[in-house]
Design a protein around this motif. Structure first.
Motif, mmCIF file in Angstrom:
data_model
loop_
_atom_site.group_PDB
_atom_site.id
_atom_site.type_symbol
_atom_site.label_atom_id
_atom_site.label_comp_id
_atom_site.label_asym_id
_atom_site.label_seq_id
_atom_site.Cartn_x
_atom_site.Cartn_y
_atom_site.Cartn_z
ATOM 1 N N ASP A 80 3.061 5.093 -1.080
ATOM 2 C CA ASP A 80 2.990 4.392 -2.364
ATOM 3 C C ASP A 80 3.278 2.905 -2.251
ATOM 4 N N SER A 88 -1.903 0.528 4.985
ATOM 5 C CA SER A 88 -2.538 0.639 3.670
ATOM 6 C C SER A 88 -3.945 1.222 3.788
ATOM 7 N N LEU A 89 -4.707 0.753 4.760
ATOM 8 C CA LEU A 89 -6.067 1.252 4.973
ATOM 9 C C LEU A 89 -6.058 2.745 5.296
ATOM 10 N N ARG A 92 -5.268 4.716 2.145
ATOM 11 C CA ARG A 92 -6.400 4.713 1.198
ATOM 12 C C ARG A 92 -7.491 5.684 1.633
ATOM 13 N N LYS A 95 -6.161 9.274 1.101
ATOM 14 C CA LYS A 95 -6.071 9.609 -0.328
ATOM 15 C C LYS A 95 -7.436 9.926 -0.914
ATOM 16 N N HIS A 96 -8.479 9.423 -0.306
ATOM 17 C CA HIS A 96 -9.843 9.707 -0.753
ATOM 18 C C HIS A 96 -10.119 11.220 -0.748
ATOM 19 N N SER A 138 -5.548 3.477 11.964
ATOM 20 C CA SER A 138 -6.405 3.287 10.795
ATOM 21 C C SER A 138 -7.870 3.086 11.183
#
Length: 161
Positions: A80, A88-89, A92, A95-96, A138
């Motif tokens: 979060d 972060s990448l 993201r 989370k997709h 990532s």
């Protein structure tokens, strides 16, 4: 007086926590969790290593994390609030797929960071494990997403409730 100091402090935090974009990514930010040698600091506020004296090694903790969590990420920050553009990448992309993501913040414990590097034999973070298998960072997660491999790898991971 207390209110004005509080407002100044909060404004300072808000201004520092916003990273400036760099080619679509964010600067990696490191926050210190080290404790000063201040003799006035009460023992209750000093960080404690819960593993000390428990007979559990960091390698055991990592093995258990990877075994018990279908998607485990060792990252800078938490899902979060990632504290690095690469972390972060990875979050993201994961989370997709609407899968549960378990994570540990390697910035909180340098020993954990080194233990994870040794465990995976991989020098950089984030480090993503899916169903007990080390995937990579990532860039690899993004490439697997683009080729459809990640969808296949995550197909039987239970979605969030």
């Amino acid at each position: 007086m207390a209110t004005s100091l509080s407002n100044m402090f909060l404004k300072g935090i808000a201004n520092r926590s916003l990273s400036r974009p760099l080619n679509g990514l964010f600067y990696c930010t490191r926050y210190s969790t080290s404790m000063s040698n201040d003799s006035d600091t009460h023992d209750d506020f000093k960080p404690a290593n819960k593993l000390d004296g428990s007979g559990i090694s960091l390698t055991n903790v990592i093995e258990q994390d990877v075994k018990d969590n279908p998607v485990m990420i060792y990252m800078k920050g938490v899902p979060d609030f990632p504290q690095c553009g690469f972390s972060s990448l990875a979050v993201r992309v994961l989370k997709h797929y609407d899968v549960p993501i378990s994570a540990r913040n390697i910035l909180e414990d340098v020993e954990l960071k080194n233990a994870v590097k040794a465990f995976s034999n991989w020098p950089t973070f984030p480090q993503v494990f899916i169903k007990g298998e080390f995937i990579g960072g990532s860039d690899i997660v993004l490439n697997m997403h683009q080729t459809g491999e990640l969808k296949e790898k995550l197909k039987d991971v239970t979605s969030k409730q």
